[in-house]
Design a protein around this motif. Structure first.
Motif, short mmCIF file in Angstrom:
data_model
loop_
_atom_site.label_atom_id
_atom_site.label_comp_id
_atom_site.label_asym_id
_atom_site.label_seq_id
_atom_site.Cartn_x
_atom_site.Cartn_y
_atom_site.Cartn_z
N ILE A 56 24.57 23.17 -1.00
CA ILE A 56 25.07 22.31 0.09
C ILE A 56 26.44 21.77 -0.31
O ILE A 56 26.59 21.18 -1.39
N GLU A 58 29.54 19.28 0.97
CA GLU A 58 30.21 18.35 1.90
C GLU A 58 31.72 18.48 1.77
O GLU A 58 32.46 17.96 2.59
N LYS A 59 32.19 19.07 0.63
CA LYS A 59 33.64 19.20 0.44
C LYS A 59 33.96 20.56 -0.15
O LYS A 59 33.07 21.32 -0.50
N SER A 83 27.00 24.55 4.51
CA SER A 83 28.06 23.54 4.51
C SER A 83 27.63 22.41 5.44
O SER A 83 26.72 22.56 6.26
N GLN A 84 28.32 21.32 5.30
CA GLN A 84 28.05 20.15 6.15
C GLN A 84 28.13 20.54 7.63
O GLN A 84 27.34 20.08 8.45
N ASN A 85 29.06 21.47 7.93
CA ASN A 85 29.21 21.91 9.32
C ASN A 85 27.97 22.61 9.83
O ASN A 85 27.61 22.50 11.00
N GLY A 88 24.81 19.50 9.20
CA GLY A 88 25.06 18.16 9.71
C GLY A 88 24.09 17.13 9.16
O GLY A 88 23.48 16.35 9.89
N TRP A 89 23.93 17.15 7.85
CA TRP A 89 22.91 16.24 7.30
C TRP A 89 23.34 14.79 7.38
O TRP A 89 24.51 14.46 7.23
N THR A 113 28.53 16.34 -2.94
CA THR A 113 28.55 15.28 -1.93
C THR A 113 29.71 14.32 -2.19
O THR A 113 30.25 14.27 -3.29
N THR A 118 23.90 9.88 -1.94
CA THR A 118 23.37 10.98 -1.12
C THR A 118 22.58 11.95 -2.00
O THR A 118 21.51 12.43 -1.63
#
Ligand code: CP
Ligand code: NVA
Length: 316
Positions: A56, A58-59, A83-85, A88-89, A113, A118
């Motif tokens: 996962i 986020e960046k 990915s975060q996209n 959408g966690w 993260t 998180t």
């Protein structure tokens, strides 16, 4: 994931190097070194056959993303990139729900993260090991690769003097933890207001670590075996760019600094580099630089981490 009270690393989380015993830290390094040697000799042990991890992010990432993916593949396993996209966690669904879905499908989760909380929330709920692929607080997998590089370069770790010059950020905090585990001496030089995390520092000193925080970067580098730096503007700190560039004036490492190191001294950087800020391109491509050995070792260190946490074969 709860931490089982035995000497196997199986099913443990890796959120911080401070959660390890010194024996466990060295066991992961030894496993990484052994797997690297086997790979170079053409041996292809399929230790993670039928094993899957979720990754996962986020960046952004080049090294962490590539090396976890390649490590899984080379050991016979598989990785799923999220990915975060995609997921959408925390927005589309809660981190707890994400954890309880993923744990039904995969054997481990690696996550990058912004907030460290998180990661701890994810680890609290997921019934499979969670690996920190960088948070705002820590970057443990980076330091495992770095200490693997130091072991190969110097043999011993406990007689090293390491100078970290720059922002007291995630990489610096993990330096504090790694030096504590290895018994190395660490000098940190950072401008006031950019110190390493006080809790991380306090805990390390309580474990007997030899760590000083200085304001003069040249003093920190003087006689050191390792000169290490990281970006001044980490991901998420972009809005502070101007303030940071001013605060870190005088901290740009050039090859001219290298003559002040010990005769065996090397230059290190976790990458990506922001040339003209924390260092110059000449420093990274200098003969004293082991920067690309570090990058190579991300792969082998990830293998050591994955085999340690996902199989029962590595004991401290
Ligand atoms: N050093 C490091 O973690 O690189 P990436 O951000 O590219 O993963
Ligand atoms: N301190 C940097 C490390 C990148 C690998 C950041 O957090 O952006």
């Amino acid at each position: 994931m709860s931490q089982p009270p035995n000497n196997s690393l199986r099913d443990r989380d890796l959120l911080s190097l401070a959660d390890l015993t010194s024996g466990e830290f060295h066991a992961i390094l030894d496993e990484s070194l052994a797997l690297k040697r086997r790979w170079k000799e053409g041996d292809r042990p399929q230790l993670l056959d039928n094993t899957t991890i979720a990754m996962i992010f986020e960046k952004q990432s080049l090294r962490t993303r590539s090396t976890f993916d390649i490590a899984m593949y080379q050991l016979g396993g598989h990785s799923v990139l999220l990915s975060q996209n995609y997921i959408g966690w925390g927005v589309r669904e809660t981190i707890r729900d994400v954890a309880h879905n993923l744990e039904r499908w995969v054997d481990g989760i690696m996550a990058r993260t912004y907030g460290h909380a998180t990661l701890t929330e994810l680890a609290e709920h997921a019934d499979v090991p969670v690996i920190n692929g960088l948070s705002d607080l820590l970057h443990p997998c980076q330091l495992l690769a770095d200490y693997l590089t130091l072991k190969e370069t110097f043999g011993r770790l406990d007689d090293l003097t390491i100078a970290f010059v720059g922002d007291g950020n995630n990489v610096c905090n993990s330096h504090v933890n790694a030096a504590t585990q290895a018994g190395a001496s660490l000098r940190i030089a950072c401008p006031e207001g950019f110190d390493p995390n006080p809790g991380v520092l306090r805990a390390a000193r309580a474990r007997g670590a030899e760590i000083s925080v200085l304001r003069d970067p040249r003093e920190a580098a003087s006689g050191a075996d390792v000169l290490y730096t990281d970006v001044w503007i980490s991901m998420g700190h972009e809005e502070e760019s101007e303030r940071r560039r001013k605060a870190f004036k005088g901290y740009t490492i050039t090859p001219e600094w290298f003559s002040e190191l010990s005769s065996r001294g090397v230059f290190m950087h976790d990458l990506p580099a922001h040339y003209g800020e924390e260092c110059t391109e000449e420093a990274v491509y200098h003969e004293r630089s082991v920067v690309f050995d570090q990058a190579e070792n991300r792969l082998h260190a990830q293998k050591g981490v994955l085999v340690s946490l996902l199989t029962g074969t590595v004991e401290a």
